[in-house]
Design a protein around this motif. Structure first.
Motif, PDB file in Angstrom:
ATOM      1  N   GLU A  27       0.846  -1.194   0.000  1.00  0.00           N
ATOM      2  CA  GLU A  27       0.000   0.000   0.000  1.00  0.00           C
ATOM      3  C   GLU A  27       0.880   1.242   0.000  1.00  0.00           C
ATOM      4  O   GLU A  27       1.770   1.385   0.851  1.00  0.00           O
ATOM      5  CB  GLU A  27      -0.906   0.026   1.228  1.00  0.00           C
ATOM      6  N   PRO A  28       0.662   2.156  -0.951  1.00  0.00           N
ATOM      7  CA  PRO A  28       1.509   3.350  -1.057  1.00  0.00           C
ATOM      8  C   PRO A  28       1.322   4.298   0.128  1.00  0.00           C
ATOM      9  O   PRO A  28       0.236   4.396   0.695  1.00  0.00           O
ATOM     10  CB  PRO A  28       1.046   4.002  -2.362  1.00  0.00           C
ATOM     11  N   VAL A  74      -2.191   6.173   0.937  1.00  0.00           N
ATOM     12  CA  VAL A  74      -2.852   7.149   0.068  1.00  0.00           C
ATOM     13  C   VAL A  74      -3.105   6.540  -1.306  1.00  0.00           C
ATOM     14  O   VAL A  74      -2.182   6.242  -2.067  1.00  0.00           O
ATOM     15  CB  VAL A  74      -2.001   8.427  -0.087  1.00  0.00           C
ATOM     16  N   ARG A  75      -4.374   6.299  -1.598  1.00  0.00           N
ATOM     17  CA  ARG A  75      -4.835   5.937  -2.944  1.00  0.00           C
ATOM     18  C   ARG A  75      -6.020   6.842  -3.260  1.00  0.00           C
ATOM     19  O   ARG A  75      -7.106   6.662  -2.719  1.00  0.00           O
ATOM     20  CB  ARG A  75      -5.252   4.467  -3.015  1.00  0.00           C
ATOM     21  N   ASN A  76      -5.825   7.817  -4.100  1.00  0.00           N
ATOM     22  CA  ASN A  76      -6.856   8.805  -4.389  1.00  0.00           C
ATOM     23  C   ASN A  76      -7.795   8.333  -5.506  1.00  0.00           C
ATOM     24  O   ASN A  76      -7.389   7.563  -6.394  1.00  0.00           O
ATOM     25  CB  ASN A  76      -6.214  10.134  -4.794  1.00  0.00           C
ATOM     26  N   THR A 111      -4.113   8.978  -8.432  1.00  0.00           N
ATOM     27  CA  THR A 111      -2.829   9.330  -7.830  1.00  0.00           C
ATOM     28  C   THR A 111      -2.677   8.599  -6.494  1.00  0.00           C
ATOM     29  O   THR A 111      -3.662   8.213  -5.868  1.00  0.00           O
ATOM     30  CB  THR A 111      -2.715  10.838  -7.606  1.00  0.00           C
ATOM     31  N   HIS A 112      -1.451   8.397  -6.089  1.00  0.00           N
ATOM     32  CA  HIS A 112      -1.209   7.690  -4.831  1.00  0.00           C
ATOM     33  C   HIS A 112       0.162   8.055  -4.291  1.00  0.00           C
ATOM     34  O   HIS A 112       0.926   8.797  -4.917  1.00  0.00           O
ATOM     35  CB  HIS A 112      -1.325   6.172  -5.033  1.00  0.00           C
TER      36      HIS A 112
END
Length: 341
Positions: A189-190, A204-206, A210-211
């Motif tokens: 997971e970023p 963060v996974r938008n 974006t991530h």
């Protein structure tokens, strides 16, 4: 702390963010701007960013928070160190809890850098033209365990390359509230700066695709303790081995919290200081009190292995659990593991 706000014009549009800030923020160099962005000191329209290559957008407001200046030269301090290995190129230590790695606001002295400057006096020929130890990775102030520092420019370059290509063996031991589900696996997971809090990281996974930066943690629960609730079969706590494939800020703390097993004692990512366990009696009280009283994130860098960047020797170091984590685990072992205990 000084804050600078800049609104991008049409001529600024398309510039790299670090170049834009260096051009507009006075005496700031691009490399310094890049470092500040990666540290989370820049916000775009109120949202933190850590990408120095991000393209500037006309009309957007860029806010730069300039930290208080750090004293130019950290001073050597005679601070005891537990040294696991040392030669003319490298030093490996078992860092104690409470020791920050670098001087920074709130910890100008008493850091690992101060201690190494004293211990290695006369042995540092210069890294980047400055007589200083080469720090290529860090542990949080309250995290214990194995760390390596370079004593020469060549060793510093070699270690940096090993960390950049992830050719480093790094394993940590964590005591978690609850246990990750499943009990072993990989968290891919970023991670990036949390929105609205530049000191905190988050997965963060938008929605727009974006991530954050790639972050991968392999984990395995080595032991579980007690039951969270009668009849559920879910552990109240666990001892978890985490092996890093990448090395992002607060990676283990963020990833464990993300899967519902935050570290006991974690003041930032922990949802509770203690553990929720079914039962009653003296043993339960002892275990729960030990968890509640634990004064730091229960995280220890247990293993560090790599190829010596100068000699080519295979190096492997292990640091035993510190006494506070040993005591915590002993207390948690008092919790029964099924309804019939």
């Amino acid at each position: 702390m000084e804050k600078i706000s800049l609104t991008a014009s049409a001529t600024d549009a398309g510039l790299r963010l670090d170049s834009f800030l260096a051009d507009k923020a006075g005496s700031l160099s691009r490399s310094r701007a890049k470092s500040l962005i990666k540290e989370g000191a820049v916000m775009i329209n109120g949202v933190p960013t850590d990408d120095p290559r991000k393209a500037v957008v006309e009309g957007s407001t860029y806010t730069l928070a300039l930290p208080e200046p750090i004293p130019a030269v950290p001073q050597p301090e005679d601070i005891p160190l537990e040294i696991l290995f040392e030669d003319e190129h490298l030093i490996i230590i078992n860092k104690a809890s409470g020791m920050a790695v670098h001087p920074a606001p709130g910890s100008w002295d008493g850091t690992l850098v101060n201690a190494l400057l004293f211990h290695c006096e006369g042995q540092l020929p210069g890294i980047g033209g400055v007589e200083r130890p080469g720090i290529v990775h860090r542990l949080d102030k309250l995290t214990t365990g194995v760390m390596v520092a370079a004593k020469t420019e060549a060793a510093h370059v070699g270690l940096s390359a090993l960390f950049a290509t992830h050719d480093i063996e790094r394993s940590y031991l964590a005591v978690t509230r609850g246990a990750p589900r499943p009990l072993s696996g990989t968290i891919d997971e970023p991670i990036a700066r949390a929105t609205g809090d530049r000191k905190k990281m988050a997965v963060v996974r938008n929605p727009d695709g974006t991530h954050g930066r790639e972050a991968i943690t392999h984990y395995k629960a080595l032991e579980t303790f007690g039951l969270r609730d009668k009849g559920t079969g879910l552990p109240a706590a666990a001892l978890v081995k985490c092996t890093l494939e990448t090395g992002r800020t607060h990676q283990i703390r963020v990833h464990m919290s993300h899967v519902g097993a935050s570290l006991i004692g974690d003041p930032v990512y922990g949802r509770s200081k203690g553990v929720t366990a079914w039962g009653s009696g003296e043993d339960f009280d002892t275990a729960r009190d030990a968890a509640r009283r634990f004064e730091r994130q229960a995280l220890h860098a247990a293993v560090l292995g790599f190829v010596h960047p100068i000699t080519g020797e295979d190096l492997h170091f292990e640091a035993p659990l510190p006494q506070d984590m040993t005591d915590l685990i002993a207390a948690l072992r008092l919790l029964p593991k099924d309804d019939h205990d």
